[in-house]
Design an enzyme around this catalytic site. Structure first.
Site, PDB file in Angstrom:
ATOM      1  CG  ASP A 105       0.838  -2.208  -1.508  1.00 15.87           C
ATOM      2  OD1 ASP A 105      -0.024  -3.104  -1.539  1.00 15.87           O
ATOM      3  OD2 ASP A 105       2.042  -2.421  -1.263  1.00 15.87           O
ATOM      4  CE1 TYR A 125       3.385  -7.147   2.620  1.00 14.87           C
ATOM      5  CE2 TYR A 125       5.340  -7.008   1.244  1.00 14.87           C
ATOM      6  CZ  TYR A 125       3.981  -6.818   1.418  1.00 14.87           C
ATOM      7  OH  TYR A 125       3.231  -6.292   0.394  1.00 14.87           O
ATOM      8  CG  HIS A 176      -3.581  -3.725  -4.791  1.00 13.80           C
ATOM      9  ND1 HIS A 176      -3.999  -3.315  -3.540  1.00 13.80           N
ATOM     10  CD2 HIS A 176      -2.232  -3.545  -4.809  1.00 13.80           C
ATOM     11  CE1 HIS A 176      -2.952  -2.907  -2.836  1.00 13.80           C
ATOM     12  NE2 HIS A 176      -1.869  -3.034  -3.581  1.00 13.80           N
TER      13      HIS A 176
END
Length: 275
Positions: free
Chosen positions: A104, A200, A256
Site C-alpha cells: 500500500d 495523500y 487488499h
C-alpha cells in the site's frame, strides 16, 4: 541519531522524527514497510515466517503511525521525508543494502526508494501497488477505485466524515472489519487521523505524475483479486518500468490486505522471492 528501547521495539531518533522500529531474527536484512491505515503490526503474520526462514526482519512504524512520532503539518509527510526516513533507519542499524518488502503506501514509498537509492536495495517485493507510472497511467477502473484519494483532499471534512456515526464511513471505505477496531483505536489518538491522511495530501500531484524513471533492481509484484482499491492492470503493466528481473503473482480470493487474508500463500511467495 539516538536509539532508545521500548517494550515492543526501539525508537530511532533521526531525520527530525522519532520512529518506532521492531527488529527480530538473524540473517540477511528484510525491511517491511506498511501502508494506510496500518502500522508495523500488519506484518505480524509474516515476521515469524521470515525469521524462521533465516532473515533479520526490520519493521518500522512510519511517521505519524503506530508508536512513531507524529509531526504536525502536511509538508512533514512528503515522499522526500518518507524516503529519507527509510534511509535513516537503514543507516541507524548499519545496513548498506536490504531486501525491501512493502504494501500500500509503504509500496509507494518503496518504489521511490528504489528509484532514488537503488544501491541500497538488493531486491524489491511490492504488494498491491505497482510502479508510479503504471499507477498514474492506470485504466478507468483504477481511477474509480482510487476515488478516496480525492476525497481525502477535503481538509477537516474528510476527518469529520470518517469519524461520523462511530466511524461508519471509515469502516465502509476500508471494508476490512476484522482490523477496523484496531485501526480506529489508534487513529482516535490526537492528530493521528490527520497524519495518516496527510500522506495523500502532501503527495497528491506526485500520485498522478507519470514520467518517473524505471526501476533498475529486481522486482516481484504481488496483487490480490479482492483488492477494492488497486486494479490488476497497474501491477501487471509495471513490467514496462522495471529494467531488471520482473516477476508477478496474483493471489486469488484475498482482499487488499492479502498478508492478513492469505498469510500462508503470501509467506511462501515472500520466502521464495527473497531467496
Amino acid at each position: 541519531m539516538e536509539n532508545q528501547g521500548s517494550a515492543r521495539g526501539q525508537f530511532v531518533s533521526t531525520n527530525g522524527v522519532k520512529l518506532h522500529v521492531v527488529i527480530e531474527g538473524n540473517g540477511p536484512d528484510v525491511l517491511l514497510v506498511h501502508g494506510f491505515p496500518d502500522d508495523g503490526n500488519v506484518w505480524r503474520k509474516q515476521v515469524p515466517a521470515l525469521v524462521k526462514a533465516g532473515y533479520r526482519v526490520i519493521v518500522p512504524d512510519t511517521r505519524g503511525c503506530g508508536e512513531s512520532e507524529t509531526p504536525t503539518g502536511t509538508a512533514a509527510y512528503t515522499l522526500d521525508n518518507l524516503v529519507a526516513d527509510l534511509v535513516a533507519v537503514l543507516d541507524a542499524f548499519g545496513i548498506d543494502k536490504v531486501r525491501l518488502v512493502a504494501h500500500d503506501w509503504g509500496a509507494v514509498i518503496g518504489w521511490q526508494f528504489c528509484i532514488r537509492h537503488p544501491e541500497r536495495v538488493e531486491r524489491y517485493i511490492a504488494l498491491s501497488v505497482g510502479h508510479p507510472n503504471a499507477y498514474a497511467q492506470g485504466p478507468l477502473e483504477q481511477k474509480l477505485k482510487g476515488w478516496y484519494v480525492l476525497f481525502f483532499q477535503l481538509r477537516g471534512v474528510a476527518e469529520w466524515a470518517l469519524r461520523l456515526g462511530g466511524w461508519r464511513l471509515f469502516r465502509a471505505v476500508t471494508r476490512f472489519p476484522s482490523e477496523a477496531s484496531q485501526w480506529i483505536g489508534k487513529l482516535s489518538r490526537p492528530g493521528r487521523l490527520t497524519a495518516a491522511i496527510n500522506y495523500y495530501r502532501a503527495n497528491i500531484r506526485l500520485l498522478f505524475k507519470s514520467d518517473w524513471p524505471a526501476v533498475t533492481v529486481p522486482v516481484f509484484g504481488i496483487w490480490s483479486s479482492g483488492d477494492a482499491f488497486l486494479a490488476e492492470a497497474q501491477m501487471v503493466n509495471t513490467q514496462r518500468f522495471v529494467t531488471s528481473d520482473w516477476r508477478y503473482e496474483r493471489v486469488d480470493g484475498a482482499s487488499h490486505w492479502l498478508q492478513l487474508d492469505a498469510p500462508e500463500r503470501v509467506n511462501a511467495l515472500l520466502v521464495d522471492a527473497l531467496r
